[in-house]
Design a protein around this motif. Structure first.
Motif, PDB file in Angstrom:
ATOM      1  N   UNK A 102       0.820  -1.219   0.000  1.00 32.69           N
ATOM      2  CA  UNK A 102       0.000   0.000   0.000  1.00 32.69           C
ATOM      3  C   UNK A 102       0.848   1.262   0.000  1.00 32.69           C
ATOM      4  N   UNK A 103       1.961   1.257   0.695  1.00 35.56           N
ATOM      5  CA  UNK A 103       2.887   2.391   0.708  1.00 35.56           C
ATOM      6  C   UNK A 103       4.294   1.864   0.435  1.00 35.56           C
ATOM      7  N   UNK A 104       5.039   2.620  -0.365  1.00 35.85           N
ATOM      8  CA  UNK A 104       6.394   2.201  -0.712  1.00 35.85           C
ATOM      9  C   UNK A 104       7.398   3.245  -0.245  1.00 35.85           C
ATOM     10  N   UNK A 105       8.649   2.835  -0.154  1.00 26.64           N
ATOM     11  CA  UNK A 105       9.693   3.774   0.238  1.00 26.64           C
ATOM     12  C   UNK A 105      10.128   4.596  -0.970  1.00 26.64           C
TER      13      UNK A 105
ATOM     14  N   UNK B  19       4.323  13.051  -1.301  1.00 24.78           N
ATOM     15  CA  UNK B  19       5.279  12.340  -0.458  1.00 24.78           C
ATOM     16  C   UNK B  19       4.899  12.547   1.005  1.00 24.78           C
ATOM     17  N   UNK B  20       4.842  11.457   1.742  1.00 27.07           N
ATOM     18  CA  UNK B  20       4.538  11.524   3.170  1.00 27.07           C
ATOM     19  C   UNK B  20       5.822  11.338   3.957  1.00 27.07           C
TER      20      UNK B  20
ATOM     21  N   UNK C  78       5.437   6.762  -0.077  1.00 27.01           N
ATOM     22  CA  UNK C  78       4.596   7.144  -1.203  1.00 27.01           C
ATOM     23  C   UNK C  78       3.484   6.112  -1.313  1.00 27.01           C
ATOM     24  N   UNK C  79       2.252   6.583  -1.459  1.00 26.59           N
ATOM     25  CA  UNK C  79       1.116   5.674  -1.594  1.00 26.59           C
ATOM     26  C   UNK C  79       1.179   4.976  -2.946  1.00 26.59           C
ATOM     27  N   UNK C  80       0.973   3.671  -2.930  1.00 20.13           N
ATOM     28  CA  UNK C  80       1.000   2.883  -4.162  1.00 20.13           C
ATOM     29  C   UNK C  80      -0.011   3.420  -5.173  1.00 20.13           C
ATOM     30  N   UNK C  81      -1.203   3.774  -4.718  1.00 18.44           N
ATOM     31  CA  UNK C  81      -2.241   4.279  -5.623  1.00 18.44           C
ATOM     32  C   UNK C  81      -1.765   5.543  -6.340  1.00 18.44           C
ATOM     33  N   UNK C  82      -1.098   6.436  -5.623  1.00 17.73           N
ATOM     34  CA  UNK C  82      -0.579   7.667  -6.232  1.00 17.73           C
ATOM     35  C   UNK C  82       0.508   7.355  -7.258  1.00 17.73           C
ATOM     36  N   UNK C  83       1.365   6.402  -6.927  1.00 18.64           N
ATOM     37  CA  UNK C  83       2.434   6.001  -7.838  1.00 18.64           C
ATOM     38  C   UNK C  83       1.846   5.408  -9.113  1.00 18.64           C
TER      39      UNK C  83
END
Length: 78
Positions: free
Chosen positions: A11-14, A42-43, A51-56
């Motif tokens: 769900x979230x990646x580095x 970017x969070x 970074x949210x996977x959906x945004x990527x």
């Protein structure tokens, strides 16, 4: 990064993973973040960036709901 790899992301990646998908180097990515110009939201979590996977996927034009995954992401409007 292959489509199958993108769809298998959590769900979230580095930042390193996001940079790899976007074909950005570490220095360039950090400069973009500092200027507020990184192409995806970017969070900051503690001392790391997430970074949210959906945004990527959206930034890459990948629709995970589309059969095969590729193609423009569909908006929720009907």
């Amino acid at each position: 990064m292959q489509l199958t790899e993108l769809l298998a992301l959590p769900v979230a990646v580095d930042l390193k993973t996001s940079n790899r998908a976007l074909q950005l180097g570490r220095t360039k990515a950090l400069a973009l973040i500092k200027r507020g110009e990184y192409p995806i939201r970017v969070l900051r979590v503690g001392g790391t960036y997430r970074i949210a996977r959906a945004d990527l996927l959206r930034a890459l034009g990948v629709d995970p709901n589309n059969e095969g995954g590729a193609g423009p992401a569909q908006s929720g409007a009907a």
